[in-house]
Design a protein around this motif. Structure first.
Motif, short mmCIF file in Angstrom:
data_model
loop_
_atom_site.label_atom_id
_atom_site.label_comp_id
_atom_site.label_asym_id
_atom_site.label_seq_id
_atom_site.Cartn_x
_atom_site.Cartn_y
_atom_site.Cartn_z
N GLY A 55 0.78 -1.25 0.11
CA GLY A 55 -0.05 -0.28 0.00
C GLY A 55 0.84 1.22 0.13
N GLU A 56 2.19 1.18 -0.07
CA GLU A 56 3.08 2.36 -0.31
C GLU A 56 3.76 2.13 -1.64
N PRO A 57 3.40 3.14 -2.63
CA PRO A 57 3.67 3.30 -3.72
C PRO A 57 5.10 2.74 -4.10
N ILE A 58 6.30 3.43 -3.41
CA ILE A 58 7.58 3.15 -3.98
C ILE A 58 7.62 1.70 -3.45
N ALA A 59 7.48 1.28 -2.11
CA ALA A 59 7.59 -0.16 -1.76
C ALA A 59 7.07 -1.07 -2.76
N ASP A 60 5.82 -0.76 -3.08
CA ASP A 60 5.00 -1.64 -4.11
C ASP A 60 5.76 -1.73 -5.66
N LEU A 61 6.22 -0.47 -5.82
CA LEU A 61 6.82 -0.51 -7.33
C LEU A 61 8.25 -1.34 -7.58
N TYR A 62 8.92 -1.19 -6.27
CA TYR A 62 10.11 -2.20 -6.05
C TYR A 62 9.91 -3.73 -6.14
#
Length: 122
Positions: A55-62
């Protein structure tokens, strides 16, 4: 996953029961016939627990970037396991698609990082 499952079903088309048993697919056939059923290399069924969204965009994109790389490597390994030129072509196409997905997720990550780095004025 759908294309790999469909490829699997197509490869099993026309196989006799004895051929399936000899190839080690007896148990699979007993449970699913030749219907695609998502399993990992060890035979464990796919579940939604494989998704790692935080649910955190940067973590999810990684995580998305890592998933694309893992899929790419899986296709490369499958290519090494077959000698069928049409199967190899299909797997190469799928591998290239993972590379493009990786690039797009990388672009999205760059945009999100740029956005979050900008000072917000309210």
């Amino acid at each position: 996953m759908e294309m790999v499952a469909t490829l699997f079903k197509k490869l099993l088309e026309g196989a006799t029961r004895d051929e399936l048993v000899a190839a080690g697919f007896g148990g699979y056939y007993a449970n699913h016939e030749t219907c695609p059923f998502y399993l990992d290399g060890s035979g464990s069924p796919w579940t939604a627990t494989y998704t790692q969204a935080k649910g955190e965009p940067i973590a999810d994109l990684y995580n998305d970037l890592a998933g694309e790389q893992k899929a790419r490597v899986t296709y490369e390994n499958l290519i090494k396991l077959t000698d069928d030129p049409l199967v190899k072509d299909t797997l190469r196409w799928l591998r290239e698609r993972e590379i493009v997905h990786f690039q797009r997720f990388g672009e999205a990550l760059r945009l999100v990082e740029e956005y979050t780095a900008n000072k917000k004025f309210y």
